[in-house]
Design a protein around this motif. Structure first.
Motif, PDB file in Angstrom:
ATOM      1  N   UNK A  35       0.832  -1.202   0.000  1.00 54.79           N
ATOM      2  CA  UNK A  35       0.000   0.000   0.000  1.00 54.79           C
ATOM      3  C   UNK A  35       0.872   1.261   0.000  1.00 54.79           C
ATOM      4  N   UNK A  36       1.937   1.241   0.769  1.00 57.13           N
ATOM      5  CA  UNK A  36       2.834   2.410   0.803  1.00 57.13           C
ATOM      6  C   UNK A  36       3.558   2.590  -0.530  1.00 57.13           C
ATOM      7  N   UNK A  37       3.842   1.494  -1.219  1.00 57.92           N
ATOM      8  CA  UNK A  37       4.493   1.586  -2.532  1.00 57.92           C
ATOM      9  C   UNK A  37       3.582   2.244  -3.571  1.00 57.92           C
ATOM     10  N   UNK A  38       2.291   2.259  -3.296  1.00 57.63           N
ATOM     11  CA  UNK A  38       1.339   2.890  -4.206  1.00 57.63           C
ATOM     12  C   UNK A  38       1.622   4.388  -4.344  1.00 57.63           C
ATOM     13  N   UNK A  39       2.140   4.982  -3.240  1.00 57.67           N
ATOM     14  CA  UNK A  39       2.420   6.419  -3.236  1.00 57.67           C
ATOM     15  C   UNK A  39       3.479   6.798  -4.277  1.00 57.67           C
ATOM     16  N   UNK A  40       4.396   5.886  -4.540  1.00 55.45           N
ATOM     17  CA  UNK A  40       5.463   6.184  -5.494  1.00 55.45           C
ATOM     18  C   UNK A  40       5.197   5.589  -6.883  1.00 55.45           C
ATOM     19  N   UNK A  42       3.730   5.205 -10.638  1.00 52.74           N
ATOM     20  CA  UNK A  42       3.464   6.186 -11.705  1.00 52.74           C
ATOM     21  C   UNK A  42       1.969   6.305 -11.976  1.00 52.74           C
ATOM     22  N   UNK A  43       1.266   5.188 -11.887  1.00 52.80           N
ATOM     23  CA  UNK A  43      -0.176   5.198 -12.120  1.00 52.80           C
ATOM     24  C   UNK A  43      -0.847   4.539 -10.903  1.00 52.80           C
ATOM     25  N   UNK A  44      -1.189   5.339  -9.857  1.00 52.66           N
ATOM     26  CA  UNK A  44      -1.756   4.771  -8.621  1.00 52.66           C
ATOM     27  C   UNK A  44      -3.023   3.949  -8.833  1.00 52.66           C
ATOM     28  N   UNK A  45      -3.905   4.367  -9.762  1.00 46.44           N
ATOM     29  CA  UNK A  45      -5.140   3.616  -9.985  1.00 46.44           C
ATOM     30  C   UNK A  45      -4.842   2.228 -10.540  1.00 46.44           C
ATOM     31  N   UNK A  46      -3.952   2.158 -11.499  1.00 43.76           N
ATOM     32  CA  UNK A  46      -3.589   0.862 -12.088  1.00 43.76           C
ATOM     33  C   UNK A  46      -2.885  -0.005 -11.033  1.00 43.76           C
ATOM     34  N   UNK A  47      -2.014   0.625 -10.244  1.00 42.49           N
ATOM     35  CA  UNK A  47      -1.305  -0.088  -9.191  1.00 42.49           C
ATOM     36  C   UNK A  47      -2.299  -0.680  -8.190  1.00 42.49           C
ATOM     37  N   UNK A  48      -3.266   0.146  -7.779  1.00 44.61           N
ATOM     38  CA  UNK A  48      -4.261  -0.304  -6.795  1.00 44.61           C
ATOM     39  C   UNK A  48      -5.095  -1.452  -7.350  1.00 44.61           C
ATOM     40  N   UNK A  52      -5.312  -5.281  -5.662  1.00 44.50           N
ATOM     41  CA  UNK A  52      -6.584  -5.237  -4.933  1.00 44.50           C
ATOM     42  C   UNK A  52      -6.645  -6.294  -3.825  1.00 44.50           C
ATOM     43  N   UNK A  53      -6.090  -7.462  -4.076  1.00 52.75           N
ATOM     44  CA  UNK A  53      -6.119  -8.539  -3.077  1.00 52.75           C
ATOM     45  C   UNK A  53      -5.371  -8.114  -1.805  1.00 52.75           C
ATOM     46  N   UNK A  54      -4.225  -7.456  -1.983  1.00 53.10           N
ATOM     47  CA  UNK A  54      -3.458  -6.994  -0.828  1.00 53.10           C
ATOM     48  C   UNK A  54      -4.217  -5.923  -0.042  1.00 53.10           C
ATOM     49  N   UNK A  55      -4.921  -5.052  -0.763  1.00 52.24           N
ATOM     50  CA  UNK A  55      -5.720  -4.016  -0.097  1.00 52.24           C
ATOM     51  C   UNK A  55      -6.845  -4.653   0.730  1.00 52.24           C
TER      52      UNK A  55
END
Length: 141
Positions: A35-40, A42-48, A52-55
């Protein structure tokens, strides 16, 4: 001895809880890193959406930890130390219980022997040494 049985059961319960907390905390930390790696990213929506399973796991672990009374994630070392202390206390309590059981067994044998002697029929007279009349010694002159 029921005190020791209760304490052993209580320690077992606490150990199970601590091991579950440890497992959840380890998984939570891994999810948290994702989740913290999402902050860095390039495309947070695609990353999320990719993670999704980890979230979802993160959210469910957070809720389960709260249900277990954990509001701040303890360090792995702290949890391991708690588990070691509980295991040590458990071993000591089991040892004390075993010592008490040995003493109880000895006391039970003593009680049984005492009761057997107390209520035994009187010992028959032919088993006792014969009563002897004093012998007078006279000399023939």
């Amino acid at each position: 001895m029921s005190f020791h049985d209760q304490r052993i059961a209580q320690i077992n319960s606490e150990l199970s809880t601590q091991k579950l907390i440890q497992k959840h905390c380890d998984s939570y930390r891994l999810c948290r890193k994702v989740i913290e790696d999402c902050k860095s990213a390039k495309n947070p929506k695609a990353y999320r959406s990719k993670h999704q399973a980890e979230y979802q796991l993160h959210d469910s672990l957070k809720k389960e930890l709260q249900d277990l009374g954990v509001t701040k994630i303890p360090s792995s070392n702290k949890i391991l130390k708690r588990i070691e202390n509980l295991e040590s206390e458990q071993a000591t309590t089991v040892r004390k219980k075993q010592e008490l059981q040995k003493k109880q067994k000895t006391l039970d044998i003593i009680r049984q022997n005492f009761t057997a002697l107390l209520y035994a029929p009187e010992i028959s007279s032919d088993l006792l040494p014969a009563k002897r009349e004093p012998v007078s010694v006279t000399r023939d002159k």
